[in-house]
Scaffold this motif. Structure first.
Motif, short mmCIF file in Angstrom:
data_model
loop_
_atom_site.label_atom_id
_atom_site.label_comp_id
_atom_site.label_asym_id
_atom_site.label_seq_id
_atom_site.Cartn_x
_atom_site.Cartn_y
_atom_site.Cartn_z
N THR A 1 44.61 38.89 49.74
CA THR A 1 44.37 37.45 49.81
C THR A 1 42.88 37.14 49.70
O THR A 1 42.48 36.22 48.98
N LEU A 2 42.05 37.91 50.40
CA LEU A 2 40.61 37.67 50.34
C LEU A 2 40.04 37.94 48.95
O LEU A 2 39.17 37.21 48.47
N GLN A 3 40.53 38.98 48.27
CA GLN A 3 40.07 39.26 46.91
C GLN A 3 40.45 38.13 45.97
O GLN A 3 39.65 37.72 45.13
N ARG A 4 41.67 37.62 46.10
CA ARG A 4 42.11 36.52 45.23
C ARG A 4 41.33 35.25 45.51
O ARG A 4 40.97 34.52 44.59
N LEU A 5 41.04 34.98 46.77
CA LEU A 5 40.25 33.81 47.13
C LEU A 5 38.84 33.92 46.58
O LEU A 5 38.30 32.96 46.02
N LYS A 6 38.24 35.11 46.69
CA LYS A 6 36.90 35.32 46.15
C LYS A 6 36.89 35.12 44.63
O LYS A 6 36.01 34.44 44.09
N TYR A 7 37.87 35.69 43.94
CA TYR A 7 37.95 35.54 42.49
C TYR A 7 38.09 34.07 42.11
O TYR A 7 37.43 33.59 41.20
N HIS A 8 38.93 33.35 42.83
CA HIS A 8 39.15 31.93 42.54
C HIS A 8 37.86 31.13 42.76
O HIS A 8 37.48 30.32 41.92
N LEU A 9 37.19 31.36 43.88
CA LEU A 9 35.97 30.62 44.17
C LEU A 9 34.86 30.95 43.17
O LEU A 9 34.10 30.07 42.76
N GLU A 10 34.76 32.21 42.76
CA GLU A 10 33.76 32.58 41.77
C GLU A 10 34.06 31.97 40.41
O GLU A 10 33.15 31.67 39.65
#
Length: 54
Positions: free
Chosen positions: A29-38
């Motif tokens: 979840t944190l990796q997907r959130l980081k990718y989305h925000l970037e």
């Protein structure tokens, strides 16, 4: 969780290592959130200076 519930929980969820699964899910979840925000940040090519309105 009380120890007497662990065998039932394993049968219901089919997961014997709940802590490990939770940690893996949190990491995903944190990796997907980081990718989305970037992906929302403008890239260097997009920033050619201040925008003019009008």
């Amino acid at each position: 969780m009380p120890l007497q519930f662990i065998p039932s929980a394993i049968l219901i969820t089919s997961v014997s290592n709940r802590i490990g699964v939770n940690n893996a899910n949190i990491g995903t979840t944190l990796q997907r959130l980081k990718y989305h925000l970037e992906s929302l940040q403008p890239s260097a090519a997009d920033s050619s200076g201040p925008r003019q309105v009008g």
